[in-house]
Write an enzyme that holds these catalytic residues in place. Structure first.
Site, PDB file in Angstrom:
ATOM      1  N   ASP A  15       0.865  -1.179   0.000  1.00 15.70           N
ATOM      2  CA  ASP A  15       0.000   0.000   0.000  1.00 15.70           C
ATOM      3  C   ASP A  15       0.902   1.228   0.000  1.00 15.70           C
ATOM      4  OD1 ASP A  15      -1.882   1.951   0.315  1.00 15.70           O
ATOM      5  OD2 ASP A  15      -2.796   1.105   2.122  1.00 15.70           O
ATOM      6  N   ASP A  28      -2.867   2.287  -6.063  1.00 12.23           N
ATOM      7  CA  ASP A  28      -1.788   2.336  -5.073  1.00 12.23           C
ATOM      8  C   ASP A  28      -1.666   1.084  -4.212  1.00 12.23           C
ATOM      9  OD1 ASP A  28      -4.220   2.802  -3.877  1.00 12.23           O
ATOM     10  OD2 ASP A  28      -3.507   4.396  -2.548  1.00 12.23           O
ATOM     11  N   GLU A  29      -2.439   0.054  -4.505  1.00 15.74           N
ATOM     12  CA  GLU A  29      -2.384  -1.169  -3.703  1.00 15.74           C
ATOM     13  C   GLU A  29      -2.308  -2.392  -4.607  1.00 15.74           C
ATOM     14  OE1 GLU A  29      -5.110  -1.509  -0.342  1.00 15.74           O
ATOM     15  OE2 GLU A  29      -5.778   0.547  -0.713  1.00 15.74           O
TER      16      GLU A  29
END
Length: 424
Positions: A8, A104-105
């Protein structure tokens, strides 16, 4: 035993903006949507802004009240996508099993990589260091034997660190956490569980299964299994044919929609882009249409409907979505935003019905329009209803599409819409 990582990127949008402009490093920064298009909410903030109480989802004027010195930057999604792709190239050094969970993960299955790169924790540390040193942003990484606990590990980890949830420590590391720390337990679900004195992940893990089934249906069983670490779902590669569960688009309109005609016009625009992406996807046609509605008071409504026939025609999708709208929306306030997605794909094989000639004609017309748009741009041909609104007419919504990966329950279960969303 499997070894799964969840990465993350910390305050990702804000981190990229500071990477572009290092002078912002020690000042409060918030990345916002385009205020001119009424998307003026905080999408991300840096740690300095967070100390003032600025939160993701704050409306900009709320954020400025908390932090008068806040530096607001309009989101630059091209930059975020470019950095995200660079980060994923680092992930690719360690495994080819990388599943996105937003820009973003990601989850990474490093089970087979450990003979080359060390334990899961060692691989996570190598990834963390490489992202920081080579790109300049930081990442929190969770390590576990399943996706749910790996995700929870990255949530618990401090920025730029690694946190491991193992079979030996999960009862002490996970079970004392509030129940909404678990993936797929949003605010509404947590409120229902709290009402029945289930406040922690451990209490959910120990709850009576029949009671949970009465309270939440089949989802109660799934969430109890998650709390006990019984998640066997695989990490899906982007090129896996079963990876995509739905295709959708949403838009916060530049003005409130105050009548059904306005709503249907926007639905035509959204459905047009969804249908076009569906035809390009190679997934065949879709049968389930899901709708989300946000009103001017920021209340959200959602629903879905299964069409009688599979379709990739925009009007079919728009008509189905409008039927859902009429069923679920109480018109207490004007409509601020709409989202449409389709799922339940037919694949390449298609069963024809008796009354398909009109549908085939409509599909042929839309495929011809696809060709024109590919050559001359997405706005070269528009529906007459959309032409009444010059602002909508000029909106190239197709380039803001969303492709949703499968969730933890596999394609057969996600085809009909999935379950409770995680609260933000």
């Amino acid at each position: 035993m499997r070894t799964i990582l969840h990465s993350d990127l910390n305050g990702f949008y804000a981190s990229v903006e500071i990477l572009k402009n290092p002078s912002l490093k020690n000042v409060p920064v918030a990345v916002t949507g385009n205020k001119a298009e009424r998307h003026g909410v905080v999408l991300a903030k840096n740690a300095v802004a967070a100390e003032y109480g600025v939160r993701t989802g704050d409306v900009c004027f709320q954020a400025r009240k908390k932090c008068p010195s806040l530096v607001e930057i309009t989101a630059d999604f091209d930059s975020y996508t470019a950095v995200s792709e660079e980060v994923r190239r680092i992930y690719g050094r360690f495994t080819d099993r990388v599943e996105s969970f937003g820009i973003d993960e990601c989850w990474l299955d490093v089970t087979e990589s450990q003979s080359l790169f060390g334990t899961g924790e060692q691989i996570a540390e190598k990834i963390r260091a490489a992202v920081k040193n080579e790109i300049g942003v930081t990442v929190s990484v969770g390590v576990s034997w399943n996706k749910v606990f790996a995700k929870l590990g990255s949530d618990v980890a401090a920025p730029d660190s690694v946190f491991s949830v193992s079979r030996e420590n999960y009862k002490t590391a996970v079970w004392p956490l509030p129940v909404n720390a678990l993936l797929y337990v949003g605010k509404a679900t947590a409120a229902k569980l709290n009402k029945y004195n289930i406040f922690t992940v451990g209490e959910l893990a120990a709850a009576d299964e029949d009671r949970l089934r009465m309270l939440l249906g089949k989802w109660g069983e799934y969430l109890r299994a998650f709390a006990n670490g019984a998640d066997l779902s695989p990490v899906m590669r982007a090129d896996d044919p079963s990876y995509i569960a739905s295709i959708g688009n949403s838009l916060t309109n530049y003005r409130d929609l105050r009548c059904g005609e306005d709503v249907y016009t926007l639905m035509l625009l959204l459905a047009d882009s969804v249908a076009s992406r569906l035809r390009e996807s190679g997934l065949g046609k879709a049968r389930t249409v899901s709708l989300s509605v946000t009103d001017s008071a920021l209340e959200r409504y959602s629903g879905q409907k299964t069409m009688s026939e599979y379709s990739c025609v925009s009007k079919d999708i728009a008509d189905c979505a409008f039927g859902v709208f009429l069923r679920i929306y109480p018109w207490k306030n004007a409509v601020r935003a709409l989202g449409i997605s389709v799922s339940g794909f037919s694949g390449k094989a298609e069963q024809c019905g008796f009354f398909t000639e009109d549908a085939r004609k409509a599909e042929r017309i839309e495929r011809a329009v696809d060709g024109l748009r590919k050559k001359y741009g997405n706005n070269i041909v528009q529906r007459a209803a959309v032409l009444r609104d010059k602002k909508l007419y000029s909106t190239d919504i197709k380039n803001e599409h969303t492709v949703h990966p499968v969730n933890f329950f596999g394609r057969n279960r996600t085809g009909n819409g999935g379950g409770p969303a995680r609260g933000s």
